[in-house]
Design a protein around this motif. Structure first.
Motif, PDB file in Angstrom:
ATOM      1  N   HIS A 183      17.922  -8.172   2.548  1.00 44.47           N
ATOM      2  CA  HIS A 183      18.612  -8.482   1.298  1.00 44.47           C
ATOM      3  C   HIS A 183      17.820  -9.423   0.408  1.00 44.47           C
ATOM      4  O   HIS A 183      18.314  -9.840  -0.626  1.00 44.47           O
ATOM      5  N   HIS A 184      16.646  -9.763   0.812  1.00 43.08           N
ATOM      6  CA  HIS A 184      15.835 -10.689   0.013  1.00 43.08           C
ATOM      7  C   HIS A 184      14.433 -10.117  -0.139  1.00 43.08           C
ATOM      8  O   HIS A 184      13.967  -9.320   0.679  1.00 43.08           O
TER       9      HIS A 184
ATOM     10  N   VAL B 192      13.142  -1.429 -13.728  1.00 40.06           N
ATOM     11  CA  VAL B 192      14.009  -1.500 -14.910  1.00 40.06           C
ATOM     12  C   VAL B 192      15.192  -2.424 -14.643  1.00 40.06           C
ATOM     13  O   VAL B 192      15.685  -3.099 -15.539  1.00 40.06           O
ATOM     14  N   PHE B 193      15.642  -2.471 -13.404  1.00 41.05           N
ATOM     15  CA  PHE B 193      16.806  -3.259 -13.037  1.00 41.05           C
ATOM     16  C   PHE B 193      16.437  -4.645 -12.515  1.00 41.05           C
ATOM     17  O   PHE B 193      17.276  -5.354 -11.992  1.00 41.05           O
ATOM     18  N   GLY B 194      15.192  -5.026 -12.604  1.00 37.64           N
ATOM     19  CA  GLY B 194      14.758  -6.327 -12.111  1.00 37.64           C
ATOM     20  C   GLY B 194      14.147  -6.200 -10.728  1.00 37.64           C
ATOM     21  O   GLY B 194      13.860  -5.117 -10.244  1.00 37.64           O
ATOM     22  N   CYS B 195      13.946  -7.325 -10.096  1.00 38.62           N
ATOM     23  CA  CYS B 195      13.375  -7.343  -8.755  1.00 38.62           C
ATOM     24  C   CYS B 195      14.511  -7.079  -7.757  1.00 38.62           C
ATOM     25  O   CYS B 195      15.431  -7.884  -7.616  1.00 38.62           O
ATOM     26  N   MET B 196      14.436  -5.951  -7.062  1.00 37.75           N
ATOM     27  CA  MET B 196      15.538  -5.537  -6.188  1.00 37.75           C
ATOM     28  C   MET B 196      15.095  -5.506  -4.738  1.00 37.75           C
ATOM     29  O   MET B 196      13.988  -5.076  -4.422  1.00 37.75           O
ATOM     30  N   SER B 197      15.996  -5.920  -3.861  1.00 39.95           N
ATOM     31  CA  SER B 197      15.731  -5.811  -2.425  1.00 39.95           C
ATOM     32  C   SER B 197      15.977  -4.364  -1.995  1.00 39.95           C
ATOM     33  O   SER B 197      16.550  -3.552  -2.740  1.00 39.95           O
ATOM     34  N   GLN B 198      15.565  -4.032  -0.776  1.00 40.47           N
ATOM     35  CA  GLN B 198      15.769  -2.680  -0.269  1.00 40.47           C
ATOM     36  C   GLN B 198      17.247  -2.348  -0.154  1.00 40.47           C
ATOM     37  O   GLN B 198      17.667  -1.220  -0.426  1.00 40.47           O
ATOM     38  N   ALA B 199      18.054  -3.311   0.233  1.00 37.02           N
ATOM     39  CA  ALA B 199      19.498  -3.089   0.337  1.00 37.02           C
ATOM     40  C   ALA B 199      20.098  -2.808  -1.041  1.00 37.02           C
ATOM     41  O   ALA B 199      20.985  -1.962  -1.188  1.00 37.02           O
ATOM     42  N   ASP B 200      19.615  -3.514  -2.062  1.00 33.35           N
ATOM     43  CA  ASP B 200      20.101  -3.277  -3.417  1.00 33.35           C
ATOM     44  C   ASP B 200      19.709  -1.891  -3.924  1.00 33.35           C
ATOM     45  O   ASP B 200      20.477  -1.242  -4.642  1.00 33.35           O
ATOM     46  N   ILE B 201      18.533  -1.430  -3.548  1.00 32.95           N
ATOM     47  CA  ILE B 201      18.087  -0.098  -3.959  1.00 32.95           C
ATOM     48  C   ILE B 201      18.967   0.974  -3.328  1.00 32.95           C
ATOM     49  O   ILE B 201      19.307   1.972  -3.969  1.00 32.95           O
ATOM     50  N   VAL B 202      19.376   0.772  -2.079  1.00 33.18           N
ATOM     51  CA  VAL B 202      20.288   1.715  -1.421  1.00 33.18           C
ATOM     52  C   VAL B 202      21.606   1.788  -2.175  1.00 33.18           C
ATOM     53  O   VAL B 202      22.141   2.871  -2.422  1.00 33.18           O
ATOM     54  N   LEU B 203      22.128   0.637  -2.587  1.00 34.62           N
ATOM     55  CA  LEU B 203      23.376   0.636  -3.353  1.00 34.62           C
ATOM     56  C   LEU B 203      23.203   1.321  -4.705  1.00 34.62           C
ATOM     57  O   LEU B 203      24.095   2.039  -5.170  1.00 34.62           O
ATOM     58  N   LEU B 204      22.056   1.111  -5.339  1.00 32.76           N
ATOM     59  CA  LEU B 204      21.804   1.751  -6.625  1.00 32.76           C
ATOM     60  C   LEU B 204      21.726   3.271  -6.468  1.00 32.76           C
ATOM     61  O   LEU B 204      22.313   4.017  -7.264  1.00 32.76           O
ATOM     62  N   LEU B 205      21.024   3.733  -5.451  1.00 31.39           N
ATOM     63  CA  LEU B 205      20.947   5.176  -5.209  1.00 31.39           C
ATOM     64  C   LEU B 205      22.318   5.761  -4.871  1.00 31.39           C
ATOM     65  O   LEU B 205      22.654   6.865  -5.314  1.00 31.39           O
TER      66      LEU B 205
ATOM     67  N   VAL C 239      28.808   6.389   5.473  1.00 31.84           N
ATOM     68  CA  VAL C 239      28.370   5.688   6.683  1.00 31.84           C
ATOM     69  C   VAL C 239      26.880   5.365   6.593  1.00 31.84           C
ATOM     70  O   VAL C 239      26.449   4.265   6.968  1.00 31.84           O
ATOM     71  N   THR C 240      26.090   6.293   6.069  1.00 30.42           N
ATOM     72  CA  THR C 240      24.651   6.061   5.920  1.00 30.42           C
ATOM     73  C   THR C 240      24.374   4.880   5.004  1.00 30.42           C
ATOM     74  O   THR C 240      23.552   4.015   5.311  1.00 30.42           O
ATOM     75  N   VAL C 241      25.058   4.822   3.875  1.00 34.48           N
ATOM     76  CA  VAL C 241      24.865   3.706   2.933  1.00 34.48           C
ATOM     77  C   VAL C 241      25.293   2.390   3.573  1.00 34.48           C
ATOM     78  O   VAL C 241      24.597   1.374   3.451  1.00 34.48           O
ATOM     79  N   LEU C 242      26.416   2.384   4.259  1.00 28.18           N
ATOM     80  CA  LEU C 242      26.879   1.152   4.899  1.00 28.18           C
ATOM     81  C   LEU C 242      25.893   0.661   5.955  1.00 28.18           C
ATOM     82  O   LEU C 242      25.570  -0.532   6.003  1.00 28.18           O
ATOM     83  N   VAL C 243      25.403   1.572   6.788  1.00 26.50           N
ATOM     84  CA  VAL C 243      24.456   1.175   7.833  1.00 26.50           C
ATOM     85  C   VAL C 243      23.157   0.677   7.209  1.00 26.50           C
ATOM     86  O   VAL C 243      22.630  -0.368   7.596  1.00 26.50           O
ATOM     87  N   LEU C 244      22.624   1.408   6.234  1.00 25.19           N
ATOM     88  CA  LEU C 244      21.386   0.971   5.593  1.00 25.19           C
ATOM     89  C   LEU C 244      21.556  -0.364   4.885  1.00 25.19           C
ATOM     90  O   LEU C 244      20.668  -1.214   4.928  1.00 25.19           O
TER      91      LEU C 244
END
Length: 94
Positions: free
Chosen positions: A42-43, A53-66, A31-36
């Protein structure tokens, strides 16, 4: 007047500890990941891009990576927690 609280018969197992373990270790992070992911941007503006290392990532992408890196550990912890609950319930039933 005495009040007695009903107790589970000897040998029966309760579902409540399993719900607690899976809720804390699986449902709460999900639920935390979905809400975040839905709330965070996303931009990334070009002038604020900090390449990783993974390129230029948005905050939402970093949450998915974590979440991707944490999910195996949370999955294993949930399974171990359920095994511990089962062991404690079996030990108490003896």
């Amino acid at each position: 007047m005495t009040s007695t609280t009903p107790t589970a018969p000897r040998g029966s197992s309760s579902v409540r500890p399993y719900l607690w373990v899976t809720g804390v270790l699986w449902l709460l992070p999900l639920v935390t990941v979905l809400v975040l992911y839905l709330v965070l941007p996303h931009h990334v503006p070009p002038d604020e891009c900090q390449p990783t290392v993974f390129g230029c990532m948005s905050q939402a992408d970093i949450v998915l990576l974590l979440a991707f890196f944490a999910s195996p550990y949370l999955g294993l912890a949930g399974l171990v927690g359920c095994v511990v609950v089962a062991g404690v319930q079996a030990w108490r039933a003896r």
